[in-house]
Design a protein around this motif. Structure first.
Motif, short mmCIF file in Angstrom:
data_model
loop_
_atom_site.label_atom_id
_atom_site.label_comp_id
_atom_site.label_asym_id
_atom_site.label_seq_id
_atom_site.Cartn_x
_atom_site.Cartn_y
_atom_site.Cartn_z
N ILE A 35 0.85 -1.10 -0.09
CA ILE A 35 0.00 0.06 0.14
C ILE A 35 0.92 1.11 0.00
O ILE A 35 1.75 1.45 0.61
CB ILE A 35 -0.88 -0.13 1.22
N TYR A 36 0.62 2.02 -0.84
CA TYR A 36 1.14 3.43 -1.09
C TYR A 36 0.24 4.58 -0.69
O TYR A 36 -0.95 4.60 -1.35
CB TYR A 36 2.06 3.54 -2.41
N THR A 37 0.80 5.66 0.01
CA THR A 37 0.24 6.86 -0.04
C THR A 37 1.24 8.03 0.11
O THR A 37 2.50 7.81 0.48
CB THR A 37 -0.70 6.93 1.43
N PRO A 38 0.84 9.31 -0.59
CA PRO A 38 1.78 10.34 -0.66
C PRO A 38 2.25 10.65 0.89
O PRO A 38 1.12 10.75 1.81
CB PRO A 38 1.06 11.53 -1.03
N GLU A 39 3.43 10.87 1.04
CA GLU A 39 4.03 11.50 2.43
C GLU A 39 3.66 12.91 2.58
O GLU A 39 3.30 13.52 1.95
CB GLU A 39 5.50 11.35 2.40
N GLU B 110 -0.51 -6.83 8.66
CA GLU B 110 0.71 -7.05 8.03
C GLU B 110 0.80 -6.88 6.64
O GLU B 110 1.88 -7.32 6.04
CB GLU B 110 1.15 -8.68 8.52
N TYR B 111 0.20 -5.84 6.25
CA TYR B 111 0.56 -5.15 4.83
C TYR B 111 1.66 -4.30 5.07
O TYR B 111 1.68 -3.43 6.16
CB TYR B 111 -0.61 -4.44 4.30
N GLU B 112 2.41 -4.19 3.90
CA GLU B 112 3.48 -2.97 3.81
C GLU B 112 2.78 -1.81 3.60
O GLU B 112 2.18 -1.94 2.49
CB GLU B 112 4.83 -3.44 3.04
N VAL B 113 3.14 -0.61 4.24
CA VAL B 113 2.50 0.58 3.98
C VAL B 113 3.76 1.62 3.72
O VAL B 113 4.69 1.81 4.81
CB VAL B 113 1.66 1.20 5.06
N ILE B 114 3.93 2.25 2.68
CA ILE B 114 4.96 3.01 2.18
C ILE B 114 4.53 4.44 2.04
O ILE B 114 3.40 4.63 1.14
CB ILE B 114 5.89 2.44 0.77
#
Length: 344
Positions: A233-237, A259-263
């Protein structure tokens, strides 16, 4: 209330019975306010909020759960963001204790307006306004803190559904060093026209890119953006131009608990349009699945236009916590004492 048709409620304003108000002079300490009948109030034409936009707001919800409790979701985080916004706009921050007490009092005073479980929620709107008169760009001499509420229906009538979005290359929501990271009232009016134009073209909302490089996604209208690629999962910083959404933070914590990786990083439009799923989130809709994104002559359709599995899981989890169908293992819910002795 037996005479309310809860099934016909939309996400719009329904005037309730009571609101909260208190004033504070610049340089003085805030003191608790009082509950008063909902209605209009007088304001000087030279008020700082009218002339220079010195105002902030919050958006929160109270839910009636399947256990017939009325709960507010992560109110302390709203209180802290409200303080941060006040600091940024040169206003005296409202102490967390006064903010939380005001919110609870208004919900309790209007308890008959809280929809039954599954029929919607009570939307809570705290406001901090520079109401003192001032000529010249400077902090107002007096401030008014108000809380009012309105019952709202589910954002998606008939269940969760996908939305179609368009990326704008013409307009930007915020710039580095500005006030994009706070809920300043002046951040929202400039988005009304781009949003209206997007709706005319058949889209639900517009996606804004960053004002510096014109390539990284920032927000969807007034909501935070997420996408999923290969189960990551990606979201703008958060860079100061993006609102630190409380639903955004909740999604990140929930996803990591599964336990999903979130970046959290810069997410380019090109990358987002190559993702497997996309969604946006905020207090109003909680989570809105994105069915497609249009950028110029390119169009990306996610999950064949259906709701992606990770999006659905996160929506079910957050909405389940709101209703107490899902255990609140994070301690996010605060029960409202509906029998409070109200200061009127």
């Amino acid at each position: 209330m037996s005479d309310i048709d809860w099934d016909s409620l939309t996400f719009s304003l329904t005037k309730t019975d009571w609101m909260y108000m208190v004033k504070c002079n610049l340089g003085d300490a805030w003191t608790p306010g009082k509950i008063m009948p909902y209605g209009t109030f007088e304001i000087d034409p030279a008020a700082g909020v009218l002339n220079y936009g010195q105002g902030i707001f919050e958006g929160m919800k109270a839910h009636r759960t399947i256990n017939d409790r009325v709960v507010i979701f992560r109110a302390e985080e709203n209180a802290r963001r409200f303080q941060s916004g006040a600091d940024r706009l040169g206003m005296p921050p409202v102490p967390e204790s006064i903010f939380l007490d005001a919110v609870e009092q208004v919900v309790a005073a209007n308890k008959k307006w809280v929809p039954p479980a599954g029929k919607g929620a009570m939307y809570i709107r705290p406001l901090l306004l520079g109401t003192g008169p001032i000529m010249g760009v400077a902090p107002a001499p007096e401030y008014t803190f108000i809380v009012f509420v309105t019952p709202v229906g589910p954002y998606f009538k008939g269940g969760l559904s996908c939305i179609d979005l368009i990326i704008t290359d013409e307009y930007h929501r915020a710039a580095p060093g500005g006030s994009g990271g706070v809920k300043a009232i002046g951040n929202y009016a400039p988005g009304m026209m781009p949003s209206k134009n997007a709706k005319k073209e058949g889209f639900a909302e517009v996606i804004y890119l960053d004002a510096e490089n014109h390539k990284y996604i920032e927000e969807v209208g007034a909501a935070n953006f997420f996408c999923v690629k290969n189960n990551v999962i990606y979201t703008p910083e958060l860079t100061g131009t993006i609102l630190p959404g409380i639903t955004r933070d909740s999604v990140i914590q929930l996803a990591r608990s599964y336990e999903y990786e979130v970046i959290e990083e810069k997410v380019s439009a090109e990358f987002a349009m190559d993702a497997d799923e996309a969604f946006c989130c905020g207090t109003a809709a909680v989570i809105s699945p994105i069915g497609s994104i249009q950028h110029g002559d390119k169009k990306k359709v996610y999950s064949n236009g259906d709701i992606g599995p990770i999006t659905q899981k996160l929506y079910d989890s957050i909405s389940g916590i709101h209703s107490e169908k899902v255990e609140d293992s994070f301690g996010w819910l605060h029960e409202v004492d509906l029998n409070l002795n109200l200061e009127k």
